[in-house]
Enzyme design. Structure first.
Site, PDB file in Angstrom:
ATOM      1  N   ALA A 110       1.000  -1.226   0.041  1.00 55.43           N
ATOM      2  CA  ALA A 110      -0.277  -0.231   0.192  1.00 55.43           C
ATOM      3  C   ALA A 110       0.954   1.213   0.095  1.00 55.43           C
ATOM      4  O   ALA A 110       0.051   2.316   0.027  1.00 55.43           O
ATOM      5  CB  ALA A 110      -1.525   0.153   1.284  1.00 55.43           C
ATOM      6  N   ASP A 111       2.427   1.036  -0.154  1.00 56.40           N
ATOM      7  CA  ASP A 111       2.982   2.085   0.057  1.00 56.40           C
ATOM      8  C   ASP A 111       3.150   3.231  -1.129  1.00 56.40           C
ATOM      9  O   ASP A 111       3.210   3.023  -2.006  1.00 56.40           O
ATOM     10  CB  ASP A 111       4.469   2.339  -0.123  1.00 56.40           C
ATOM     11  CG  ASP A 111       5.272   3.043   0.775  1.00 56.40           C
ATOM     12  OD1 ASP A 111       5.671   3.656   1.280  1.00 56.40           O
ATOM     13  OD2 ASP A 111       5.959   3.675  -0.368  1.00 56.40           O
ATOM     14  N   VAL A 112       2.433   4.530  -0.689  1.00 53.34           N
ATOM     15  CA  VAL A 112       2.325   5.723  -1.789  1.00 53.34           C
ATOM     16  C   VAL A 112       4.377   5.652  -2.400  1.00 53.34           C
ATOM     17  O   VAL A 112       3.655   6.156  -3.732  1.00 53.34           O
ATOM     18  CB  VAL A 112       2.033   6.856  -1.488  1.00 53.34           C
ATOM     19  CG1 VAL A 112       0.428   6.092  -0.530  1.00 53.34           C
ATOM     20  CG2 VAL A 112       2.952   7.359  -0.402  1.00 53.34           C
ATOM     21  N   GLY A 113       5.029   6.042  -2.022  1.00 50.42           N
ATOM     22  CA  GLY A 113       6.028   6.414  -3.027  1.00 50.42           C
ATOM     23  C   GLY A 113       6.456   4.435  -3.533  1.00 50.42           C
ATOM     24  O   GLY A 113       6.878   4.915  -5.133  1.00 50.42           O
ATOM     25  N   LEU A 114       6.395   3.649  -3.649  1.00 52.68           N
ATOM     26  CA  LEU A 114       5.742   2.887  -4.504  1.00 52.68           C
ATOM     27  C   LEU A 114       5.464   2.319  -6.008  1.00 52.68           C
ATOM     28  O   LEU A 114       5.970   2.389  -6.530  1.00 52.68           O
ATOM     29  CB  LEU A 114       5.751   1.377  -3.708  1.00 52.68           C
ATOM     30  CG  LEU A 114       5.078  -0.143  -4.102  1.00 52.68           C
ATOM     31  CD1 LEU A 114       7.202  -0.308  -4.914  1.00 52.68           C
ATOM     32  CD2 LEU A 114       4.357  -1.639  -3.516  1.00 52.68           C
TER      33      LEU A 114
END
Length: 303
Positions: free
Chosen positions: A255-259
DNA sequence: ATCCAGGAACTGT
DNA sequence: ACAGTTCATGGA
């Protein structure tokens, strides 16, 4: 761990695919970082081992990592613990051939692993630091996250000044377990984050939560469940901690937004991918999701 | 101003 | 189990 005691310094022998410079780039990503410093080609890091401040000056020497001790040469057992710290910090136990074989066939990862070959997951060996940093970073931009961390460390951490530079240690859970949540509100923590961080500190102070116990229960799902049972720890934080502290190569903070940003940019998408789309494109990452994620994070620092 | 950022808990179905 | 809502605060 492969290392050699050379008296006033030590040498560490990482795997041949290790690239110190690539790791330095990642470590240099924020100018607000105060838990390590990069000066010239050297990385400085303060540790406390057996109650003693140990300042490390870490550099590269041909195929080895050379570590000097600017303050004074410590005892042999402390030198060994310093070497062990660096070994974990740079995840040097990991054998990456399988990852590179997979990534070279993956359109999303191929260029990134080629451009940053030798980069390893830069870990956070201390469990409290890993969890507190993950909680601090929830749902805020990284710039502000670093601001909060800096205030937190300068308020509650120990420091040492050497030749005009101040080096800091991350606060101990025993210290944070005793503070009132209002103190963290003054640093601009949200109420919930203040509660979460103090809650984790209390769980560690009481011995309910230890890195050793988590490492002991090998199974990914068991550890993930144990972490998620802690208030303030959701799936993202559990995976982040398993990736950066417990060295699970299959940890996956999906769920990481950077990813999401990295994938969007790498594929030239109009919008960020959905979770379902990421699940689809990460099928062949199985077993290496943490490294795939970390390399994608690395790709964020060059555009 | 407006959107969003290295999310999690809570609520209702 | 799953989706929508609330919380919270600064960066750009």
């Amino acid at each position: 761990m492969k290392w050699d005691d050379q008296g006033s310094s030590i040498k560490i022998f990482p795997p041949l695919d290790f690239n110190f410079q690539e790791c330095l780039v990642f470590l240099a990503r924020s100018d607000q970082e105060i838990l390590h410093h990069i000066m010239g080609d050297y990385l400085y890091k303060l540790l406390k081992i057996n109650g003693e401040f140990v300042l490390l000056k870490i550099g590269e020497n041909e195929q080895s990592i050379q570590v000097e001790f600017p303050i004074r040469t410590p005892a042999q057992s402390i030198k060994e613990q310093a070497a062990a710290y660096i070994w974990k910090w740079f995840d040097l136990d990991q054998e990456l051939e399988g990852f590179y074989d997979m990534a070279n066939k993956d359109k999303l990862l191929k260029d990134i692993v080629h451009n940053h070959f030798g980069l390893r997951i830069i870990g956070i060996p201390e469990l409290f630091q890993a969890m507190a940093w993950a909680i601090i970073g929830q749902q805020i931009n990284l710039t502000f996250a670093y601001t909060l961390k800096k205030r937190f460390v300068e308020q509650y951490g120990e420091s040492l000044t050497y030749e005009g530079n101040t080096f800091w240690l991350f606060p101990e859970p025993e210290t944070i377990a005793k503070i009132d949540k209002d103190e963290l509100l003054k640093l601009q923590f949200s109420k919930r984050k203040a509660e979460y961080v103090i809650g984790v500190a209390k769980a560690m102070e009481s011995g309910q939560l230890t890195k050793e116990a988590l490492l002991h229960q090998q199974d990914y799902q068991q550890v993930h469940d144990s972490l998620m049972a802690i208030r303030g720890v959701g799936a993202w934080t559990a995976d982040y901690v398993m990736m950066k502290c417990l060295h699970y190569p299959n940890a996956f903070p999906i769920a990481d937004v950077g990813l999401h940003q990295a994938i969007k940019h790498q594929l030239g998408l109009e919008r960020k991918p959905t979770i379902a789309e990421i699940e689809e494109m990460s099928i062949y990452w199985e077993g290496w999701q943490a490294y795939a994620t970390f390399y994608l994070w690395r790709s964020l620092y060059e555009w």
